[in-house]
Design an enzyme around this catalytic site. Structure first.
Site, short mmCIF file in Angstrom:
data_model
loop_
_atom_site.label_atom_id
_atom_site.label_comp_id
_atom_site.label_asym_id
_atom_site.label_seq_id
_atom_site.Cartn_x
_atom_site.Cartn_y
_atom_site.Cartn_z
CE LYS A 53 -3.50 -2.85 2.50
NZ LYS A 53 -4.73 -2.73 3.28
CD GLN A 97 -3.27 -4.61 6.26
OE1 GLN A 97 -3.40 -3.50 5.97
NE2 GLN A 97 -3.52 -5.69 5.74
CG ASP A 120 -9.94 -0.35 4.83
OD1 ASP A 120 -9.41 -1.08 3.69
OD2 ASP A 120 -9.35 -0.67 5.41
N1 GUN Z 1 -6.95 -6.98 6.27
C1 GUN Z 1 -7.36 -7.94 5.09
N2 GUN Z 1 -7.86 -7.36 4.10
C2 GUN Z 1 -7.89 -5.70 4.56
C3 GUN Z 1 -8.68 -4.96 3.76
O1 GUN Z 1 -9.67 -4.23 3.05
N3 GUN Z 1 -8.41 -3.33 4.76
C4 GUN Z 1 -7.79 -3.30 6.21
N4 GUN Z 1 -7.47 -2.11 6.71
N5 GUN Z 1 -7.21 -4.52 7.19
C5 GUN Z 1 -7.17 -6.03 5.97
#
Ligand code: GUN
Length: 280
Positions: A53, A97, A120
């Site tokens: 990211k 996350q 998100d």
């Molecule tokens: N953990 C696994 N997939 C995601 C996601 O799309 N966003 C976040 N914040 N954590 C994750």
């Protein structure tokens, strides 16, 4: 005939090129999209996702911050950091996350994020808006899947879409977005008694289980479009939920792992952050 492979990598590159020109337009107005990621603990998979990211954000010339916090950090400290980022005008998107350590409430953390910065799409306000068709940040993975289908020329309206998995991050919003595109939608999960009987009816099959080998060739209708959201490590190798080689002989279209849904998830996060920057 071998299935057509839908390359998430190529579609993601296309969307990132589009975003690059959006970022240039924003720069001309003195706006730089800002993304803050909060990562708690030492989970290697989470660290690797966050690196991806961060890299994508830097490549798109975003202002990028990653807050790496120790496993022992208190919920209060995480909430305080979110509070600060909510008020920070440089930041247009905040992502925490997941998963979080057990002593930190995922619900409390998600609800602390300003819905206007919730790139998100996990805050109840965005989830609710998505369900009733109001403007909302759409969750990145399901939104990425919809983009893959549309940009590969797959007609969704009127099709029977079967989603395996009912998580808040993928399965549930995936089903809702397919419904918004006028598919007939079935959601299957661990308590579905005869999974194959359901998946065999799918024109579009989305596997989001997190278990390698879940979908075999005898579970898929010939010519179906198969989207594999799973990311599993088997003998040190990344594989999806679907048996790619045998499904390639049956499906009409299929996404690979890696190089399928994964690059789309990160790209849609960048998309949401640019959208947020445009709104501010
Ligand atoms: N953990 C696994 N997939 C995601 C996601 O799309 N966003 C976040 N914040 N954590 C994750």
């Amino acid at each position: 005939m071998a299935a057509q492979v839908i390359s998430g990598k190529e579609i993601a590159a296309q969307i990132r090129a589009e975003l690059k020109s959006e970022v240039e337009k924003l720069a001309a107005r003195g706006i730089q999209p800002g993304l803050a990621v909060i990562l708690v603990g030492d989970d290697p998979a989470s660290h690797s996702y966050v690196k991806g990211k961060e890299k994508a954000a830097v490549e798109l010339n975003f202002h990028s911050e990653v807050h790496r916090l120790p496993e022992s950090v208190s919920e209060q400290d995480v909430l305080a950091l979110i509070g600060k980022l909510n008020e920070d005008p440089k930041i247009h998107g905040i992502l925490v996350q997941l998963p979080l350590p057990r002593h930190i409430s995922e619900k409390a953390v998600i609800q602390a994020i300003d819905p206007e910065k919730d790139v998100d799409g996990f805050h109840p306000q965005n989830v609710g808006n998505m369900y009733i068709g109001l403007p909302a940040f759409l969750p990145c993975t399901p939104h990425g899947v919809i983009q893959m289908l549309k940009r590969s020329g797959v007609e969704i309206a009127g099709k029977h879409a079967v989603v395996i998995g009912r998580s808040n991050i993928v399965g549930k919003p995936m089903a809702q977005l397919l419904l918004s595109e006028n598919a007939t939608v079935t959601i299957c999960h661990s308590r579905t008694p005869d999974l194959a009987a359901m998946t065999k009816q799918a024109d579009i099959l989305v596997a989001a289980v997190g278990r390698a080998g879940t979908v075999r060739a005898d579970m898929v209708k010939p010519g179906a479009v198969v989207i594999d959201v799973g990311v599993n490590r088997v003998d040190g190798k990344l594989v999806g939920d679907c048996l790619f080689d045998e499904l390639s002989e049956v499906a009409g279209m299929i996404t690979p792992v890696p190089g399928g849904v994964g690059p789309m998830t990160i790209t849609m996060l960048m998309y949401n952050t640019v959208e947020s920057a445009k709104r501010h």
